[in-house]
Structures are given as C-alpha cells and as structure tokens.
Design an enzyme around this catalytic site. Structure first.
Site, PDB file in Angstrom:
ATOM      1  N   GLN A 243       0.835  -1.204   0.000  1.00  0.00           N
ATOM      2  CA  GLN A 243       0.000   0.000   0.000  1.00  0.00           C
ATOM      3  C   GLN A 243       0.870   1.253   0.000  1.00  0.00           C
ATOM      4  O   GLN A 243       1.521   1.541   1.011  1.00  0.00           O
ATOM      5  CB  GLN A 243      -0.879  -0.031   1.258  1.00  0.00           C
ATOM      6  CG  GLN A 243      -1.775   1.155   1.459  1.00  0.00           C
ATOM      7  CD  GLN A 243      -2.322   1.198   2.890  1.00  0.00           C
ATOM      8  OE1 GLN A 243      -1.590   0.958   3.844  1.00  0.00           O
ATOM      9  NE2 GLN A 243      -3.592   1.484   3.030  1.00  0.00           N
ATOM     10  N   GLY A 244       0.898   1.989  -1.093  1.00  0.00           N
ATOM     11  CA  GLY A 244       1.733   3.191  -1.204  1.00  0.00           C
ATOM     12  C   GLY A 244       0.921   4.450  -1.005  1.00  0.00           C
ATOM     13  O   GLY A 244       0.647   5.167  -1.975  1.00  0.00           O
TER      14      GLY A 244
ATOM     15  N   GLU B 129     -10.163  -1.917   6.163  1.00  0.00           N
ATOM     16  CA  GLU B 129      -8.882  -2.086   6.848  1.00  0.00           C
ATOM     17  C   GLU B 129      -9.076  -1.981   8.357  1.00  0.00           C
ATOM     18  O   GLU B 129      -8.317  -2.535   9.131  1.00  0.00           O
ATOM     19  CB  GLU B 129      -7.904  -1.008   6.361  1.00  0.00           C
ATOM     20  CG  GLU B 129      -6.478  -1.215   6.848  1.00  0.00           C
ATOM     21  CD  GLU B 129      -5.511  -0.115   6.379  1.00  0.00           C
ATOM     22  OE1 GLU B 129      -5.970   0.887   5.830  1.00  0.00           O
ATOM     23  OE2 GLU B 129      -4.307  -0.285   6.577  1.00  0.00           O
TER      24      GLU B 129
ATOM     25  N   SER C 231      -4.280   6.544  13.254  1.00  0.00           N
ATOM     26  CA  SER C 231      -3.917   6.397  14.673  1.00  0.00           C
ATOM     27  C   SER C 231      -5.158   6.398  15.561  1.00  0.00           C
ATOM     28  O   SER C 231      -6.257   6.788  15.135  1.00  0.00           O
ATOM     29  CB  SER C 231      -2.996   7.551  15.073  1.00  0.00           C
ATOM     30  OG  SER C 231      -3.733   8.762  15.039  1.00  0.00           O
TER      31      SER C 231
END
Ligand SMILES: Cc1cc2nc3c(=O)[nH]c(=O)nc-3n(C[C@H](O)[C@H](O)[C@H](O)COP(=O)(O)OP(=O)(O)OC[C@H]3O[C@@H](n4cnc5c(N)ncnc54)[C@H](O)[C@@H]3O)c2cc1C
Length: 396
Positions: A131-132, A249, A378
């Site tokens: 994943q870039g 995700e 986060s």
C-alpha cells in the site's frame, strides 16, 4: 442482529478451523505469525506463499465477491468467520492489502476493465500487494500528499516517495496515490494507480523496525511510467476510491482472534509457572487481570461481528469500524504489556533467548502492536471520527 451462526456457517467455521490447524504443522521453526512472520525471513515468505496457493485453490481468497470476478458470493459474516480461524491459528497465506483494501475499492469504484484484470489474479494468489499511501509529510493528513503523476501520451509518469510501506520488499504489485491536479483542492486532485513492483523507476529501501525486523520500507518513484489503464476509478477521484477500502482495513475480527489465542497461551503459562512458591494462576492480582482481558476480548469479538454485519448493509459505515480498530489494537497492547508484567524481567527477553518465556512472543507483540495503533489511522484519528461521524459532534 442474530448472534448465532447458521448451520452452514458453523460447518464452514469447522472447515476453516480444520484446514488451518493442519497447515500450522508446516510452519517453519520459530514461526511467530503476523506481518513479522511472513515478511522478515525467506522461510516465512515461502510458508506464506505455499498457504496462499492452497487457499486460492479452495476459493477462500474471494469469499464475498461476485462469481463473475472469481468470488464465492458469500456474506461478510462468512468472511469474518474465515478471518477469525485464520488469525487464531496465526496462519499466513492471505494478502491483507490485496484482499481487504484494494479489492473492496475495485468492487466499489473500479471500471469493468480494472475489475476483470485484477480481481481474478488476487483470487488466484498470483499477486502480493503493498500500500503506497503514506509519505514523509502525509500520514494522518493523507490528502496533503505530494507524489506527482503527470500525463505523457498513453502513460502517467510518477515521481515522489512513500513511507512505512509494509511488505514492499516482497510484494509483486503496489497500489498508490499521486497528485494529478496540483491546482485542485487537496482532496480533489489525487488519483489511485496500480503498478507492478518490477517496473523501472521503483526503488525499495528497508525501514528497520525498533526490534530490527524488516517488515516496513521506503519506496521511491523516479520517473515511474504507468499505463493509463492502471488508473483505478476516475482521474482526480482517488480520494473516494481510497475511502472505500480504508473502512475494511479497520474492521477485521482477526486481531481479536489472535489476541484470544495469545491469552490462552498466557493462561496456560500462569497455570504452569510458580512465583515465590505459588502458582501465578493462584495470585489474585494475576487472576483479575486475566479475567479483565478475557472480558474485553469477548466484547471486542462481538463488536467485530457487529461491524461485519453492518458493513454488509452499509459498506461506507465509518464510526463502528473506527471504534473496532481503536478498541481492539489498544486492547492487544494492554494484553501484551500485562503478559510481560506477569512474566517479570524474563518477559522482556527477545525470541532467540533460551530464557525468554513463550519464545519472547509477548515482548514482540508489545513492540509490533504499538505500530498497529498508529497504522491505518492512529487511535486519535479514530476517536476524532467516532466523535464527528458517530456522535455528530462538530468536526473541529
Ligand atoms: C507499523 C506501521 C505500518 C504501516 N504500514 C503502512 C503501509 O503499508 N502503507 C502506508 O501507506 N502507510 C503505512 N503506515 C503509515 C500510517 O498509516 C501512518 O503512520 C499513520 O497514518 C500516521 O501518520 P504519521 O506517521 O505521519 O503520523 P502523524 O500524522 O504525523 O501523527 C503524529 C501524531 O499526531 C497525532 N495526530 C495527527 N493528526 C491529528 C489530529 N487531527 N487530531 C489528533 N491527533 C492527531 C497522531 O495521532 C499521532 O499521534 C504504517 C504505519 C505504521 C506505524
């Protein structure tokens, strides 16, 4: 919501469980599972690939997709049952990035050509993705990314740098975000691309983690040339394509199942280990801590299934997956810290030391999961989303 599995789901759960229990016997010596297990060593990677090929043959890498793209047309609950069995047995074989982030985006926003080119290859385990997205100055505020894609004939030419790219040194392909319109508002000028990793113009450098494992990387693009057909969705609409994948995700039941297995190992350790002439399992403080963790893990598991059920109805649900990601990752950190505390100074020894209890597993988890509370948004960002999207509080 019905909390019971159907008979078919129960049968499937048993089939998954039996398969992974058997596969666990082929794990290389010292296998720790997770991303460190598969990406850090050649043996770990070979084990990942061998399991991936078996899962592909069974059709288990594409459970909820439409049949026309190689899927089984099962529900997200069945996918959650699979994730739970897979994670409980610490198995590799699942290309997390291709399956859980790229595939939902392709299904939601990909063109027919995009879907037919990439989905069947993911289902057949022919590809391994990375994943870039993140850049040195674009993490939480991802939309401020500066990698640039410029149109040139039938191609786009890409220049820029990505950070923290998990598994890029093993991956065959990357999905990436680059700015195609620098004059548009920041969320509006981004495009979603896919590329083979062996194209000229891609350089991968290791970003060694604090435990010295090689899982993460920096990826550099120097005049990387990608054909226009490798744009996913519409040019300048990459932000929306990204959002379709990111909630998946954040919703997995897998981490909880892995945590449940870790707690079982810790309980067993306490039943077998004496401290000051008494079994740890008889110490009331230890017992309360273990009971607290067991309760929280069960709550996290139920929440994970609720998220899977919810996403089956509303794929763009935001607050519930965020709550799952925040609570589960922080819980696993608490679990690992508690384990190290119970084990005393021995608990801080690394795997490889003959004195390390349970092969140093919990100190590995302590370090690894600290990163997972940051990856994929986060804890603070998840709390912002819960406050804003879930509680309807003002955005700022
Ligand atoms: C282990 C690991 C694996 C990763 N794998 C990948 C990968 O494979 N591919 C990829 O593209 N990226 C990956 N990432 C990157 C990850 O998505 C980013 O690290 C994350 O989004 C945070 O960005 P940052 O590191 O730039 O921190 P920053 O965005 O600079 O944040 C620094 C601190 O400020 C806080 N903060 C920032 N903005 C706010 C706000 N608005 N409100 C409150 N607090 C805020 C954050 O919570 C954090 O504590 C990975 C990261 C880690 C740690």
């Amino acid at each position: 919501m019905d909390f019971k599995f159907t008979l078919e789901q129960e049968a499937l759960r048993k089939e998954f469980d039996d398969f992974f229990k058997e596969e666990a016997k082929n794990a290389p010596e010292g296998w720790v599972g997770g991303f460190e297990g598969r990406y850090d060593t050649d043996e770990g990677w070979a084990y990942h690939r061998s399991v991936a090929e078996k899962l592909a043959q069974k059709g288990w890498l594409s459970l909820p997709w439409p049949r026309e793209y190689g899927g089984q047309e099962l529900g997200l609950i069945e996918q959650a049952i699979f994730n739970e069995a897979w994670a409980y047995h610490r198995a590799p074989g699942v290309d997390f990035w291709g399956l859980y982030i790229l595939a939902p985006s392709l299904l939601e926003y990909g063109s027919e050509e995009n879907k037919r080119e990439w989905l069947p290859r993911i289902a057949r385990a022919e590809t391994d993705w990375c994943q870039g997205w993140t850049e040195p100055n674009a993490g939480s505020d991802l939309a401020s990314l500066t990698s640039r894609a410029v149109e040139d004939g039938d191609d786009y030419v890409i220049n820029g740098q990505k950070m923290w790219t998990t598994g890029a040194h093993r991956a065959t392909h990357i999905f990436l975000l680059a700015r195609t319109d620098p004059d548009a508002p920041k969320h509006a000028g981004i495009t979603y691309f896919v590329s083979e990793m062996d194209r000229p113009g891609i350089t991968v450098r290791p970003l060694y983690y604090m435990d010295r494992s090689h899982v993460y990387n920096e990826v550099f693009f120097d005049n990387l040339r990608i054909p226009k057909k490798n744009v996913i969705g519409q040019v300048n609409q990459g932000w929306y394509v990204t959002m379709a994948g990111i909630n998946f995700e954040r919703s997995g039941c897998g981490a909880v199942a892995e945590g449940k297995r870790d707690l079982e190992d810790l309980v067993q350790f306490c039943k077998e280990t004496e401290r000051n002439g008494q079994l740890l399992a008889k110490n009331p403080i230890v017992r309360y801590k273990l009971a607290e963790l067991a309760t929280e893990l069960e709550a996290a598991r139920q929440w994970g299934y609720y998220v899977a059920w919810l996403q089956g109805k509303d794929p763009m649900a935001i607050a519930a997956p965020s709550a799952s990601k925040y609570f589960t990752t922080e819980l696993i950190v608490r679990l690992a810290n508690t384990a190290v505390e119970i084990m005393g100074l021995y608990g801080t020894l690394k795997r490889g030391s003959k004195w390390a209890p349970l092969h140093g597993k919990f100190q590995t988890i302590c370090q690894f999961y600290l990163g997972v509370t940051i990856a994929a948004g986060s804890t603070e960002i998840q709390k912002n989303l819960i406050a804003w999207m879930g509680l309807g509080l003002p955005r700022k």
